[in-house]
Design a protein around this motif. Structure first.
Motif, PDB file in Angstrom:
ATOM      1  N   GLY A 267     -20.783   8.835  39.591  1.00 33.32           N
ATOM      2  CA  GLY A 267     -21.044   8.138  41.066  1.00 33.32           C
ATOM      3  C   GLY A 267     -20.310   6.932  41.023  1.00 33.32           C
ATOM      4  N   SER A 268     -21.318   5.842  41.238  1.00 33.15           N
ATOM      5  CA  SER A 268     -20.787   4.310  41.403  1.00 33.15           C
ATOM      6  C   SER A 268     -20.324   3.980  39.900  1.00 33.15           C
ATOM      7  N   GLY A 269     -20.650   4.521  38.701  1.00 36.05           N
ATOM      8  CA  GLY A 269     -20.253   4.196  37.456  1.00 36.05           C
ATOM      9  C   GLY A 269     -21.329   3.167  36.854  1.00 36.05           C
ATOM     10  N   CYS A 270     -22.486   3.285  37.506  1.00 33.58           N
ATOM     11  CA  CYS A 270     -23.170   2.055  37.216  1.00 33.58           C
ATOM     12  C   CYS A 270     -23.831   2.344  35.763  1.00 33.58           C
ATOM     13  N   ILE A 271     -24.032   3.649  35.258  1.00 34.60           N
ATOM     14  CA  ILE A 271     -24.584   4.059  34.005  1.00 34.60           C
ATOM     15  C   ILE A 271     -23.581   3.564  32.950  1.00 34.60           C
ATOM     16  N   LEU A 272     -22.349   4.326  33.106  1.00 34.55           N
ATOM     17  CA  LEU A 272     -21.119   4.245  32.152  1.00 34.55           C
ATOM     18  C   LEU A 272     -20.826   2.788  32.054  1.00 34.55           C
ATOM     19  N   LEU A 273     -20.443   2.069  33.217  1.00 31.36           N
ATOM     20  CA  LEU A 273     -19.833   0.832  32.991  1.00 31.36           C
ATOM     21  C   LEU A 273     -20.790  -0.195  32.587  1.00 31.36           C
ATOM     22  N   SER A 274     -21.861  -0.081  32.800  1.00 32.53           N
ATOM     23  CA  SER A 274     -23.139  -0.900  32.054  1.00 32.53           C
ATOM     24  C   SER A 274     -22.997  -0.902  30.559  1.00 32.53           C
ATOM     25  N   LEU A 275     -22.795   0.196  30.128  1.00 35.25           N
ATOM     26  CA  LEU A 275     -22.927   0.427  28.634  1.00 35.25           C
ATOM     27  C   LEU A 275     -21.464  -0.116  28.015  1.00 35.25           C
ATOM     28  N   LEU A 276     -20.605   0.172  28.731  1.00 34.59           N
ATOM     29  CA  LEU A 276     -19.213  -0.173  28.261  1.00 34.59           C
ATOM     30  C   LEU A 276     -19.079  -1.725  28.366  1.00 34.59           C
ATOM     31  N   LYS A 277     -19.813  -2.206  29.225  1.00 27.08           N
ATOM     32  CA  LYS A 277     -19.822  -3.959  29.500  1.00 27.08           C
ATOM     33  C   LYS A 277     -20.566  -4.578  28.126  1.00 27.08           C
ATOM     34  N   ASP A 278     -21.766  -3.730  27.825  1.00 24.31           N
ATOM     35  CA  ASP A 278     -22.424  -4.119  26.686  1.00 24.31           C
ATOM     36  C   ASP A 278     -21.936  -3.919  25.357  1.00 24.31           C
TER      37      ASP A 278
ATOM     38  N   ALA B  83     -16.189   4.040  41.027  1.00 23.32           N
ATOM     39  CA  ALA B  83     -16.351   3.822  40.013  1.00 23.32           C
ATOM     40  C   ALA B  83     -15.030   3.007  39.408  1.00 23.32           C
ATOM     41  N   ARG B  84     -14.090   3.544  39.893  1.00 18.02           N
ATOM     42  CA  ARG B  84     -12.633   2.696  39.192  1.00 18.02           C
ATOM     43  C   ARG B  84     -12.599   1.392  39.956  1.00 18.02           C
ATOM     44  N   SER B  85     -13.242   1.080  41.146  1.00 17.39           N
ATOM     45  CA  SER B  85     -13.049  -0.147  41.591  1.00 17.39           C
ATOM     46  C   SER B  85     -14.282  -0.977  40.725  1.00 17.39           C
ATOM     47  N   ASN B  86     -15.354  -0.455  40.427  1.00 23.46           N
ATOM     48  CA  ASN B  86     -16.449  -1.048  39.646  1.00 23.46           C
ATOM     49  C   ASN B  86     -15.923  -1.488  38.320  1.00 23.46           C
ATOM     50  N   LEU B  87     -15.053  -0.510  37.499  1.00 18.34           N
ATOM     51  CA  LEU B  87     -14.273  -0.886  36.209  1.00 18.34           C
ATOM     52  C   LEU B  87     -13.564  -2.249  36.371  1.00 18.34           C
ATOM     53  N   LYS B  88     -12.810  -2.276  37.484  1.00 20.69           N
ATOM     54  CA  LYS B  88     -12.220  -3.518  37.649  1.00 20.69           C
ATOM     55  C   LYS B  88     -12.940  -4.784  37.970  1.00 20.69           C
ATOM     56  N   LYS B  89     -14.053  -4.442  38.820  1.00 17.53           N
ATOM     57  CA  LYS B  89     -14.754  -5.602  39.211  1.00 17.53           C
ATOM     58  C   LYS B  89     -15.609  -6.222  37.858  1.00 17.53           C
ATOM     59  N   LEU B  90     -15.902  -5.213  37.035  1.00 16.63           N
ATOM     60  CA  LEU B  90     -16.512  -5.778  35.904  1.00 16.63           C
ATOM     61  C   LEU B  90     -15.814  -6.182  34.825  1.00 16.63           C
ATOM     62  N   ASN B  91     -14.368  -6.505  35.202  1.00 20.38           N
ATOM     63  CA  ASN B  91     -13.454  -6.884  34.405  1.00 20.38           C
ATOM     64  C   ASN B  91     -13.514  -6.257  33.162  1.00 20.38           C
ATOM     65  N   LEU B  92     -13.442  -4.948  33.042  1.00 18.56           N
ATOM     66  CA  LEU B  92     -13.533  -4.083  31.670  1.00 18.56           C
ATOM     67  C   LEU B  92     -12.068  -3.800  31.241  1.00 18.56           C
ATOM     68  N   ASN B  93     -11.626  -3.589  30.081  1.00 12.79           N
ATOM     69  CA  ASN B  93     -10.357  -3.139  29.770  1.00 12.79           C
ATOM     70  C   ASN B  93     -10.177  -1.825  30.246  1.00 12.79           C
ATOM     71  N   LEU B  94      -9.160  -1.478  30.953  1.00 10.96           N
ATOM     72  CA  LEU B  94      -8.888  -0.278  31.781  1.00 10.96           C
ATOM     73  C   LEU B  94      -8.730   0.709  30.547  1.00 10.96           C
ATOM     74  N   ARG B  95      -8.488   0.395  29.536  1.00 12.51           N
ATOM     75  CA  ARG B  95      -8.270   1.588  28.382  1.00 12.51           C
ATOM     76  C   ARG B  95      -9.757   1.866  28.171  1.00 12.51           C
ATOM     77  N   GLN B  96     -10.694   1.041  28.317  1.00 13.94           N
ATOM     78  CA  GLN B  96     -12.142   1.557  27.848  1.00 13.94           C
ATOM     79  C   GLN B  96     -12.564   2.801  28.455  1.00 13.94           C
ATOM     80  N   ALA B  97     -12.282   3.351  29.505  1.00  8.50           N
ATOM     81  CA  ALA B  97     -12.733   4.476  30.200  1.00  8.50           C
ATOM     82  C   ALA B  97     -11.756   5.161  31.002  1.00  8.50           C
ATOM     83  N   ASP B  98     -12.156   6.383  31.060  1.00  9.16           N
ATOM     84  CA  ASP B  98     -11.253   7.521  31.481  1.00  9.16           C
ATOM     85  C   ASP B  98     -12.104   8.249  32.759  1.00  9.16           C
ATOM     86  N   PHE B  99     -11.530   8.462  33.946  1.00  7.89           N
ATOM     87  CA  PHE B  99     -12.318   9.274  34.991  1.00  7.89           C
ATOM     88  C   PHE B  99     -11.742  10.388  35.130  1.00  7.89           C
ATOM     89  N   PHE B 100     -12.657  11.661  35.320  1.00 11.85           N
ATOM     90  CA  PHE B 100     -11.852  12.863  35.720  1.00 11.85           C
ATOM     91  C   PHE B 100     -12.548  13.372  36.912  1.00 11.85           C
TER      92      PHE B 100
END
Ligand code: GLN
Length: 286
Positions: free
Chosen positions: A119-130, A149-166
């Motif tokens: 979905g929005s990536g809220c679960i996954l991206l919270s974990l990657l951020k932590d 979810a990809r927009s949220n990856l950028k919004k949270l300033n995560l390294n793009l290599r930390q996640a894949d979306f399919f």
């Protein structure tokens, strides 16, 4: 005057039985003024343009569009996520699952996580951020949800290599060869509302959350059966799976997983005391 705009909005929200009318009025005024809610006081003066924006947003809210979908973002766990009509609005109850997953990642040296129905990536991206060394894969049937979810990856300033979306449908066997498998941990908040109960949900949910994110088939458990069937092939030996579920569903979901080679570790209640997050571990022998 801004004060009268504020008070007038509170009055209209109370009349329409909007929950937390004062807080929501402040949040909407802040969004219309392009500032933080902390900066809004009874002396805040709005420009004519901001007043027009506020009126448009207030009318949407009075029609029960959820506040987060009007202002375009929502706080969840420790972070703030972009939300829109293509994703389920993150719920405070889901934070329980994130906290439990964080605890497991910390204690069991988890290196990779798969989020089924991100979905929005809220679960996954919270974990990657932590956990900056954790790698995450998010799948969803909805391409527009994945864009969010990809927009949220950028919004949270995560390294793009930390996640894949399919984009994938977990009822299709292609899921078994998803890139990155096997994972040390699977998390999922799958659709779990029985199909014929969707029409009796609150307007805010049934008219504004995507049906795909809600509809769990005739008894609400369709996705759990499929996840139980495929996750032994997607998880590393002794890998964990954490699932959110609906009220009263945990006791039906537990046997679905124990019959598929999982040990039930525990079930956690949400903020209202309802069994909401179930934790399983893959047994050694499979
Ligand atoms: N993983 C997202 C969330 O928990 C979306 C879940 C869903 O769409 N069912 O909010």
């Amino acid at each position: 005057m801004a004060q009268s705009v504020y008070e007038e909005l509170i009055r209209r929200f109370i009349e329409a039985k909007i929950p937390s009318p004062r807080l929501e009025a402040r949040l909407l005024i802040a969004a219309a003024a392009g500032t933080d809610a902390d900066n809004i006081s009874s002396d805040t003066v709005l420009s004519d343009d901001a007043k027009k924006r506020l009126e448009k947003m207030a009318e949407e809210r009075l029609k029960h569009k959820p506040l987060d979908k009007i202002i375009g973002h929502k706080a969840f766990y420790k972070y703030d996520f972009i939300v829109n009509e293509n994703v389920l609005s993150p719920r405070p109850d889901t934070e329980i699952l994130v906290m439990a997953a964080a605890d497991i990642i910390h204690k069991h040296n988890v290196r990779s996580v798969l989020d089924m129905g991100t979905g929005s990536g809220c679960i996954l991206l919270s974990l990657l951020k932590d956990f900056p060394d954790l790698h995450g894969t998010g799948i969803d049937i909805s391409d527009t949800a994945l864009q969010t979810a990809r927009s949220n990856l950028k919004k949270l300033n995560l390294n793009l290599r930390q996640a894949d979306f399919f984009q994938t449908d977990w009822f299709n066997d292609h899921i078994l060869s998803v890139h990155g498998a096997p994972f040390d941990l699977i998390v999922s908040n799958p659709p779990y509302i029985p199909g014929d109960e969707i029409n009796s949900l609150d307007t805010e949910v049934k008219d504004f959350d995507p049906k795909l994110a809600l509809d769990g088939g005739s008894d609400g458990l369709k996705s759990y059966r499929r996840i139980a069937e495929i996750s032994p092939f997607l998880l590393s030996s002794k890998g964990f799976i954490l699932l959110e579920c609906g009220a009263g569903q945990a006791q039906d979901i537990i046997p679905i997983f124990t019959l598929n080679g999982f040990e039930h570790i525990k079930t956690l209640p949400d903020l209202a005391g309802i069994e909401r997050c179930i934790i399983f571990r893959k047994k050694d022998c499979i």
